[in-house]
Write a protein that holds these residues in place. Structure first.
Motif, PDB file in Angstrom:
ATOM      1  N   MET A  44       0.853  -1.199   0.000  1.00 47.21           N
ATOM      2  CA  MET A  44       0.000   0.000   0.000  1.00 47.21           C
ATOM      3  C   MET A  44       0.886   1.247   0.000  1.00 47.21           C
ATOM      4  O   MET A  44       1.719   1.408   0.892  1.00 47.21           O
ATOM      5  CB  MET A  44      -0.900   0.010   1.225  1.00 47.21           C
ATOM      6  N   SER A  45       0.733   2.058  -0.985  1.00 39.81           N
ATOM      7  CA  SER A  45       1.647   3.188  -1.138  1.00 39.81           C
ATOM      8  C   SER A  45       1.152   4.417  -0.366  1.00 39.81           C
ATOM      9  O   SER A  45      -0.031   4.538  -0.059  1.00 39.81           O
ATOM     10  CB  SER A  45       1.739   3.503  -2.626  1.00 39.81           C
ATOM     11  N   ALA A  46       2.084   5.323  -0.070  1.00 42.19           N
ATOM     12  CA  ALA A  46       1.700   6.587   0.557  1.00 42.19           C
ATOM     13  C   ALA A  46       1.029   7.489  -0.469  1.00 42.19           C
ATOM     14  O   ALA A  46       0.207   8.337  -0.129  1.00 42.19           O
ATOM     15  CB  ALA A  46       2.927   7.266   1.135  1.00 42.19           C
ATOM     16  N   ARG A  47       1.393   7.296  -1.737  1.00 50.02           N
ATOM     17  CA  ARG A  47       0.889   8.183  -2.793  1.00 50.02           C
ATOM     18  C   ARG A  47      -0.261   7.534  -3.549  1.00 50.02           C
ATOM     19  O   ARG A  47      -0.419   6.326  -3.555  1.00 50.02           O
ATOM     20  CB  ARG A  47       2.021   8.484  -3.799  1.00 50.02           C
ATOM     21  N   ASN A  48      -1.038   8.377  -4.227  1.00 53.60           N
ATOM     22  CA  ASN A  48      -2.129   7.866  -5.067  1.00 53.60           C
ATOM     23  C   ASN A  48      -1.578   7.215  -6.324  1.00 53.60           C
ATOM     24  O   ASN A  48      -0.476   7.550  -6.769  1.00 53.60           O
ATOM     25  CB  ASN A  48      -3.028   9.013  -5.539  1.00 53.60           C
ATOM     26  N   SER A  49      -2.384   6.328  -6.900  1.00 50.42           N
ATOM     27  CA  SER A  49      -2.082   5.853  -8.249  1.00 50.42           C
ATOM     28  C   SER A  49      -3.377   5.998  -9.044  1.00 50.42           C
ATOM     29  O   SER A  49      -4.400   6.416  -8.499  1.00 50.42           O
ATOM     30  CB  SER A  49      -1.638   4.393  -8.199  1.00 50.42           C
ATOM     31  N   GLN A  50      -3.334   5.624 -10.305  1.00 48.75           N
ATOM     32  CA  GLN A  50      -4.561   5.713 -11.119  1.00 48.75           C
ATOM     33  C   GLN A  50      -5.648   4.787 -10.580  1.00 48.75           C
ATOM     34  O   GLN A  50      -6.824   4.984 -10.816  1.00 48.75           O
ATOM     35  CB  GLN A  50      -4.223   5.328 -12.554  1.00 48.75           C
ATOM     36  N   ARG A  51      -5.216   3.750  -9.811  1.00 48.05           N
ATOM     37  CA  ARG A  51      -6.183   2.748  -9.349  1.00 48.05           C
ATOM     38  C   ARG A  51      -6.545   2.884  -7.873  1.00 48.05           C
ATOM     39  O   ARG A  51      -7.488   2.251  -7.419  1.00 48.05           O
ATOM     40  CB  ARG A  51      -5.636   1.348  -9.618  1.00 48.05           C
ATOM     41  N   SER A  52      -5.751   3.681  -7.124  1.00 51.67           N
ATOM     42  CA  SER A  52      -6.043   3.706  -5.671  1.00 51.67           C
ATOM     43  C   SER A  52      -5.675   5.034  -5.015  1.00 51.67           C
ATOM     44  O   SER A  52      -4.883   5.813  -5.546  1.00 51.67           O
ATOM     45  CB  SER A  52      -5.259   2.585  -4.988  1.00 51.67           C
ATOM     46  N   TYR A  53      -6.278   5.231  -3.822  1.00 54.58           N
ATOM     47  CA  TYR A  53      -5.910   6.371  -2.975  1.00 54.58           C
ATOM     48  C   TYR A  53      -4.787   5.928  -2.053  1.00 54.58           C
ATOM     49  O   TYR A  53      -4.893   4.885  -1.383  1.00 54.58           O
ATOM     50  CB  TYR A  53      -7.102   6.827  -2.124  1.00 54.58           C
ATOM     51  N   GLY A  54      -3.717   6.741  -1.975  1.00 50.33           N
ATOM     52  CA  GLY A  54      -2.591   6.415  -1.099  1.00 50.33           C
ATOM     53  C   GLY A  54      -2.913   6.731   0.352  1.00 50.33           C
ATOM     54  O   GLY A  54      -3.947   7.315   0.677  1.00 50.33           O
ATOM     55  N   ARG A  55      -1.971   6.341   1.245  1.00 51.18           N
ATOM     56  CA  ARG A  55      -2.212   6.520   2.687  1.00 51.18           C
ATOM     57  C   ARG A  55      -2.421   7.989   3.060  1.00 51.18           C
ATOM     58  O   ARG A  55      -3.253   8.322   3.875  1.00 51.18           O
ATOM     59  CB  ARG A  55      -1.012   5.984   3.481  1.00 51.18           C
ATOM     60  N   ILE A  56      -1.647   8.883   2.426  1.00 49.75           N
ATOM     61  CA  ILE A  56      -1.723  10.292   2.849  1.00 49.75           C
ATOM     62  C   ILE A  56      -3.068  10.903   2.437  1.00 49.75           C
ATOM     63  O   ILE A  56      -3.721  11.576   3.234  1.00 49.75           O
ATOM     64  CB  ILE A  56      -0.526  11.078   2.290  1.00 49.75           C
ATOM     65  N   ALA A  57      -3.493  10.614   1.191  1.00 50.26           N
ATOM     66  CA  ALA A  57      -4.785  11.151   0.738  1.00 50.26           C
ATOM     67  C   ALA A  57      -5.912  10.620   1.628  1.00 50.26           C
ATOM     68  O   ALA A  57      -6.839  11.354   2.003  1.00 50.26           O
ATOM     69  CB  ALA A  57      -5.039  10.769  -0.715  1.00 50.26           C
ATOM     70  N   ARG A  58      -5.812   9.339   2.019  1.00 51.96           N
ATOM     71  CA  ARG A  58      -6.879   8.762   2.853  1.00 51.96           C
ATOM     72  C   ARG A  58      -6.855   9.350   4.257  1.00 51.96           C
ATOM     73  O   ARG A  58      -7.897   9.632   4.833  1.00 51.96           O
ATOM     74  CB  ARG A  58      -6.747   7.235   2.892  1.00 51.96           C
ATOM     75  N   LEU A  59      -5.639   9.563   4.758  1.00 48.71           N
ATOM     76  CA  LEU A  59      -5.533  10.167   6.094  1.00 48.71           C
ATOM     77  C   LEU A  59      -6.158  11.567   6.076  1.00 48.71           C
ATOM     78  O   LEU A  59      -6.959  11.923   6.945  1.00 48.71           O
ATOM     79  CB  LEU A  59      -4.058  10.245   6.517  1.00 48.71           C
ATOM     80  N   PHE A  60      -5.809  12.350   5.052  1.00 47.77           N
ATOM     81  CA  PHE A  60      -6.393  13.694   4.924  1.00 47.77           C
ATOM     82  C   PHE A  60      -7.912  13.595   4.817  1.00 47.77           C
ATOM     83  O   PHE A  60      -8.646  14.339   5.468  1.00 47.77           O
ATOM     84  CB  PHE A  60      -5.858  14.392   3.670  1.00 47.77           C
ATOM     85  N   HIS A  61      -8.408  12.666   3.971  1.00 47.76           N
ATOM     86  CA  HIS A  61      -9.849  12.556   3.771  1.00 47.76           C
ATOM     87  C   HIS A  61     -10.579  12.265   5.071  1.00 47.76           C
ATOM     88  O   HIS A  61     -11.524  12.945   5.448  1.00 47.76           O
ATOM     89  CB  HIS A  61     -10.181  11.472   2.735  1.00 47.76           C
ATOM     90  N   TRP A  62     -10.099  11.245   5.798  1.00 48.95           N
ATOM     91  CA  TRP A  62     -10.844  10.836   6.984  1.00 48.95           C
ATOM     92  C   TRP A  62     -10.630  11.796   8.145  1.00 48.95           C
ATOM     93  O   TRP A  62     -11.520  11.979   8.977  1.00 48.95           O
ATOM     94  CB  TRP A  62     -10.526   9.389   7.356  1.00 48.95           C
ATOM     95  N   ALA A  63      -9.453  12.435   8.191  1.00 49.36           N
ATOM     96  CA  ALA A  63      -9.227  13.424   9.260  1.00 49.36           C
ATOM     97  C   ALA A  63     -10.162  14.615   9.055  1.00 49.36           C
ATOM     98  O   ALA A  63     -10.846  15.053   9.993  1.00 49.36           O
ATOM     99  CB  ALA A  63      -7.774  13.882   9.268  1.00 49.36           C
ATOM    100  N   THR A  64     -10.240  15.132   7.824  1.00 47.63           N
ATOM    101  CA  THR A  64     -11.150  16.272   7.596  1.00 47.63           C
ATOM    102  C   THR A  64     -12.599  15.840   7.804  1.00 47.63           C
ATOM    103  O   THR A  64     -13.384  16.558   8.430  1.00 47.63           O
ATOM    104  CB  THR A  64     -11.040  16.872   6.177  1.00 47.63           C
ATOM    105  N   ALA A  65     -12.935  14.633   7.314  1.00 45.90           N
ATOM    106  CA  ALA A  65     -14.322  14.171   7.471  1.00 45.90           C
ATOM    107  C   ALA A  65     -14.688  14.132   8.960  1.00 45.90           C
ATOM    108  O   ALA A  65     -15.734  14.642   9.369  1.00 45.90           O
ATOM    109  CB  ALA A  65     -14.499  12.797   6.840  1.00 45.90           C
ATOM    110  N   ALA A  66     -13.796  13.559   9.793  1.00 42.30           N
ATOM    111  CA  ALA A  66     -14.102  13.440  11.225  1.00 42.30           C
ATOM    112  C   ALA A  66     -14.238  14.828  11.865  1.00 42.30           C
ATOM    113  O   ALA A  66     -15.196  15.093  12.602  1.00 42.30           O
ATOM    114  CB  ALA A  66     -13.010  12.632  11.916  1.00 42.30           C
ATOM    115  N   LEU A  67     -13.292  15.717  11.551  1.00 38.94           N
ATOM    116  CA  LEU A  67     -13.336  17.055  12.162  1.00 38.94           C
ATOM    117  C   LEU A  67     -14.615  17.793  11.779  1.00 38.94           C
ATOM    118  O   LEU A  67     -15.278  18.418  12.597  1.00 38.94           O
ATOM    119  CB  LEU A  67     -12.119  17.880  11.716  1.00 38.94           C
ATOM    120  N   ILE A  68     -14.977  17.686  10.473  1.00 31.76           N
ATOM    121  CA  ILE A  68     -16.174  18.391   9.996  1.00 31.76           C
ATOM    122  C   ILE A  68     -17.424  17.802  10.638  1.00 31.76           C
ATOM    123  O   ILE A  68     -18.324  18.526  11.048  1.00 31.76           O
ATOM    124  CB  ILE A  68     -16.304  18.215   8.461  1.00 31.76           C
ATOM    125  N   LEU A  69     -17.437  16.482  10.739  1.00 25.96           N
ATOM    126  CA  LEU A  69     -18.639  15.860  11.286  1.00 25.96           C
ATOM    127  C   LEU A  69     -18.786  16.138  12.784  1.00 25.96           C
ATOM    128  O   LEU A  69     -19.846  15.946  13.358  1.00 25.96           O
ATOM    129  CB  LEU A  69     -18.668  14.352  10.975  1.00 25.96           C
TER     130      LEU A  69
END
Ligand code: HEM
Ligand code: HEM
Length: 397
Positions: free
Chosen positions: A1-26
């Motif tokens: 599992m990569s830290a970076r995105n690829s054409q087929r997947s979201y990397g660890r950093i993008a997912r961390l950002f996504h879920w961290a912002t989602a949690a804070l906003i919610l």
């Protein structure tokens, strides 16, 4: 599992950002809704409301910086391709909602912050970097517009989040594809579909929706914005001096912070002679329209029955003699406010230049003498001392 995105997947950093912002906003959304609706009839209720608002604002500012980091990161990342590029309408909607979310991630906290910075007092952001913002003036009008924009933008944000969650669930439950798993676990999409041609329409539609929201927020509201804080009403020419300009300000400590404001409508009849007659140099009658008070973000509380009670007592009057004092003069008389008559002395300095006089004075009153804030029995929520500042220019008649 990569830290970076690829054409087929979201990397660890993008997912961390996504879920961290989602949690804070919610968390930030219910806090904002609850804080806005909490009552503030007693000192305890006011303290709780201020605390919930402080948590909301502090969290909101954190969201702002996390969102900036997220957006910067996204700019340099590969964007995973959609799993169903052939579903044009669905894709269009998903992109519109993603753009709405990105715009609201900046626009919502920023408008909240501008609203906060434009008013003094009430519920500070819990951090050591001050409460104001560069280029944001202390202004009721700016605060009202930014507050309205914050309100409208939070509604656009909530609608987008609901659509976004509905879309994610549809992929997971109905389509049974990997869209949600790609964001939760970072798995690779099974096949690599051909990337769809990107249209600029979704971003334009998202910007247009926020533009419309901003226009709605800027519409004039029912209650007119209070007149300029520094505008004194010229006094009727009863005395021998006519007030041409001035401010009548008050400051109080609220939740440990100084909150300042002023009365926009007041008049002063001044009779004054440089030469004293029987030890008196003149007299003054000041009439104050209590409903014209603005006091940072606690204007409504200050005007309410607990404090100035402007409906029952629309006028306050100060009638005083002008006497010489050690360093200048003093106006010594009675202030009738909220039905109480209290002796008050206002020391002031006077600078007479030909037919123009400039006066500045300051005194401190105790709100308890006027029965103000009777339920606020200690100084933790509202201080007892109220500083009154007067500055005016008058012309000899
Ligand atoms: C992404 C972050 C934020 C979200 C999701 C958010 C959300 C909300 C929501 C849902 C409300 C209630 C609106 C209503 O009653 O319908 C609200 C109100 C409010 N928020 Fe935020 N907010 C955020 C950031 C901030 C920040 C950073 C500040 C200030 C520093 C702030 C200050 C306020 C204030 C003062 C109100 C009350 C407005 C009023 O008097 O009507 N918010 N917010
Ligand atoms: C429980 C709540 C949430 C779920 C289940 C969820 C799920 C997802 C999923 C599955 C994706 C990937 C979509 C794709 O691959 O096309 C995604 C992307 C995204 N989500 Fe969420 N999300 C949630 C909350 C939020 C919140 C609160 C925000 C922001 C306010 C947000 C902002 C975004 C954005 C901007 C993208 C696009 C990422 C990109 O540029 O590719 N999400 N979300």
């Amino acid at each position: 599992m990569s830290a970076r995105n690829s054409q087929r997947s979201y990397g660890r950093i993008a997912r961390l950002f996504h879920w961290a912002t989602a949690a804070l906003i919610l968390i930030a959304i219910p806090l904002g809704l609850v804080a806005n609706r909490l009552p503030y009839d007693t000192a305890q209720q006011l303290a709780l409301k201020a605390q919930v608002f402080s948590v909301h604002k502090t969290l909101g500012v954190v969201v702002f910086f996390v969102a900036l980091g997220r957006i910067l990161w996204t700019l340099f990342e590969t964007h995973p391709v959609p799993l169903h590029p052939e579903r044009r309408l669905e894709l269009w909607l998903a992109r519109l909602v993603h753009w709405m979310l990105y715009i609201s991630l900046v626009a919502v906290p920023l408008t909240g912050w501008v609203h906060h910075a434009a008013v003094t007092g009430f519920a500070p952001i819990w951090w050591p970097f001050g409460q104001s913002l560069p280029f944001v003036p202390q202004s009721e009008a700016v605060a009202a517009t930014a507050g309205a924009a914050h309100w409208v933008f939070t509604k656009l944000m909530i609608a987008s989040i609901l659509l976004h969650i509905a879309g994610a669930l549809k992929h997971h439950v109905i389509d049974r594809d990997d869209t949600l798993r790609r964001m939760t676990r970072g798995i690779n999409a099974p096949a690599l579909p051909v990337p769809a041609r990107r249209s600029a329409l979704p971003v334009m539609a998202a910007v247009a929706l926020f533009g419309l929201g901003a226009a709605v927020a800027a519409l004039p509201r029912g209650e007119p914005v209070t007149q300029s804080l520094t505008a004194a009403q010229p006094a009727p020419a009863a005395g021998n001096w006519q007030v041409s300009d001035g401010t009548l300000g008050i400051s109080v400590t609220q939740m440990g912070q100084q909150v300042s404001g002023s009365f926009a409508a007041w008049t002063a009849d001044i009779t004054f002679d440089e030469a004293a007659t029987n030890g008196t140099q003149g007299s003054v009658t000041v009439s104050i329209d209590t409903g014209s008070l603005t006091l940072g973000s606690v204007t409504q509380q200050a005007r309410s029955a607990d404090f100035f009670d402007v409906t029952a007592f629309p006028q306050a009057v100060f009638i005083a003699d002008i006497l010489p004092a050690a360093s200048g003069y003093q106006a010594s008389g009675t202030l009738t406010l909220r039905g109480a008559e209290v002796p008050v002395t206002l020391p002031f300095t006077l600078d007479i230049n030909g037919n123009t006089a400039t006066m500045t004075g300051q005194t401190t009153l105790d709100r308890r003498d006027f029965g103000m804030g009777a339920t606020y029995t200690d100084e933790a929520s509202v201080g007892f001392g109220v500083t009154v500042d007067v500055a005016l220019t008058a012309t000899r008649q």
